[in-house]
Motif scaffolding. Structure first.
Motif, short mmCIF file in Angstrom:
data_model
loop_
_atom_site.label_atom_id
_atom_site.label_comp_id
_atom_site.label_asym_id
_atom_site.label_seq_id
_atom_site.Cartn_x
_atom_site.Cartn_y
_atom_site.Cartn_z
N UNK A 153 21.27 -17.08 -26.44
CA UNK A 153 22.13 -17.80 -27.37
C UNK A 153 23.21 -18.60 -26.66
N UNK A 154 23.85 -17.99 -25.67
CA UNK A 154 24.90 -18.70 -24.93
C UNK A 154 24.30 -19.87 -24.15
N UNK A 155 23.15 -19.66 -23.52
CA UNK A 155 22.52 -20.75 -22.77
C UNK A 155 22.17 -21.90 -23.71
N UNK A 156 21.67 -21.60 -24.90
CA UNK A 156 21.35 -22.65 -25.87
C UNK A 156 22.62 -23.41 -26.26
N UNK A 157 23.73 -22.69 -26.46
CA UNK A 157 24.99 -23.35 -26.80
C UNK A 157 25.48 -24.24 -25.66
N UNK A 158 25.35 -23.75 -24.43
CA UNK A 158 25.77 -24.54 -23.26
C UNK A 158 24.94 -25.81 -23.18
N UNK A 159 23.65 -25.70 -23.40
CA UNK A 159 22.77 -26.85 -23.30
C UNK A 159 23.09 -27.93 -24.33
N UNK A 160 23.67 -27.52 -25.44
CA UNK A 160 24.04 -28.52 -26.47
C UNK A 160 25.54 -28.76 -26.53
N UNK A 161 26.27 -28.26 -25.54
CA UNK A 161 27.72 -28.45 -25.52
C UNK A 161 28.06 -29.93 -25.44
N UNK A 162 29.10 -30.35 -26.15
CA UNK A 162 29.45 -31.77 -26.15
C UNK A 162 30.17 -32.24 -24.90
N UNK A 163 30.74 -31.28 -24.14
CA UNK A 163 31.49 -31.68 -22.95
C UNK A 163 31.56 -30.52 -21.96
N UNK A 164 32.03 -30.84 -20.78
CA UNK A 164 32.10 -29.84 -19.70
C UNK A 164 33.06 -28.71 -20.01
N UNK A 165 34.19 -29.00 -20.63
CA UNK A 165 35.17 -27.95 -20.93
C UNK A 165 34.58 -26.93 -21.90
N UNK A 166 33.87 -27.38 -22.90
CA UNK A 166 33.22 -26.47 -23.84
C UNK A 166 32.18 -25.62 -23.12
N UNK A 167 31.38 -26.25 -22.28
CA UNK A 167 30.35 -25.54 -21.53
C UNK A 167 30.97 -24.50 -20.59
N UNK A 168 32.08 -24.84 -19.98
CA UNK A 168 32.75 -23.91 -19.07
C UNK A 168 33.25 -22.68 -19.84
N UNK A 169 33.80 -22.91 -21.01
CA UNK A 169 34.28 -21.79 -21.84
C UNK A 169 33.10 -20.90 -22.24
N UNK A 170 31.99 -21.51 -22.61
CA UNK A 170 30.80 -20.74 -22.98
C UNK A 170 30.25 -19.97 -21.78
N UNK A 171 30.33 -20.57 -20.59
CA UNK A 171 29.84 -19.91 -19.37
C UNK A 171 30.59 -18.62 -19.09
N UNK A 172 31.84 -18.55 -19.51
CA UNK A 172 32.59 -17.30 -19.34
C UNK A 172 31.90 -16.15 -20.07
#
Length: 183
Positions: free
Chosen positions: A35-54
């Motif tokens: 689920x997190x990987x799917x969210x990261x893949x569709x993240x609108x920007x790097x900051x959102x992806x970084x927060x999800x990566x946590x």
């Protein structure tokens, strides 16, 4: 015999290391990871992806039990203090206790990488990826380790695999253009 072994530490005034058979299986976080990987893949920007990566790190570092969690925490803390050899020793204890816990290998690989012991790091990263093939950090670490070994073509393939899972990795800047293509 078992009661004798249990009383041995009291007789010797020491503790015996836990056996690998004592380590419970790590919690299966595959649904949450997917689920997190799917969210990261569709993240609108790097900051959102970084927060999800946590969130990925929270799952990866969820050790099988309190003893494993303590070893992981101590190994990581020692590495942060630049005590790389000591960190490797503690993380080796973790791996011996929980040989099927991918993060033990990933963290020991990081300690080896920082010492520029790329061969040891690569072995640990390969083992972490055998256990958890979608471990994005182990994939990106493997790419960096292969670069350190001068195995650039293999490093690029591994980096591409990591970027398929997380296109926002900071290591994306190390990706070279595929031959004959513009990016």
């Amino acid at each position: 015999m078992r009661s004798f072994l249990a009383s041995l530490p009291l007789l010797l005034g020491t503790t015996l290391p836990a056996l690998a058979s004592d380590c419970p299986a790590a919690t299966d976080h595959s649904v949450e990871l997917d689920g997190i990987i799917a969210e990261i893949q569709s993240a609108p920007d790097e900051m959102t992806a970084r927060r999800l990566s946590n969130g990925l790190w929270e799952l990866w570092t969820d050790a099988p039990d309190a003893q494993a969690q303590d070893l992981l925490g101590r190994g990581m803390a020692l590495r942060e203090q630049y005590a790389f050899l000591e960190s490797r020793e503690v993380l080796t204890d973790l791996i011996e206790y929980c040989p099927d816990y991918a993060e033990g290998y990933n963290q020991r690989a990081f300690s080896s990488f920082l010492r520029r012991d790329f061969d040891s790091a690569l072995w640990d990263l390969d083992r972490a990826l055998e256990i958890n093939p979608r471990h994005v950090a182990a994939l990106s670490g493997r790419a960096l380790t292969l670069m350190g070994l001068g195995r650039d073509e293999e490093a690029q393939a591994t980096l591409r695999a990591a970027l398929e899972l997380n296109p926002w990795l900071s290591e994306r800047s190390l990706l070279k253009e595929p031959p004959g293509q513009d990016i």
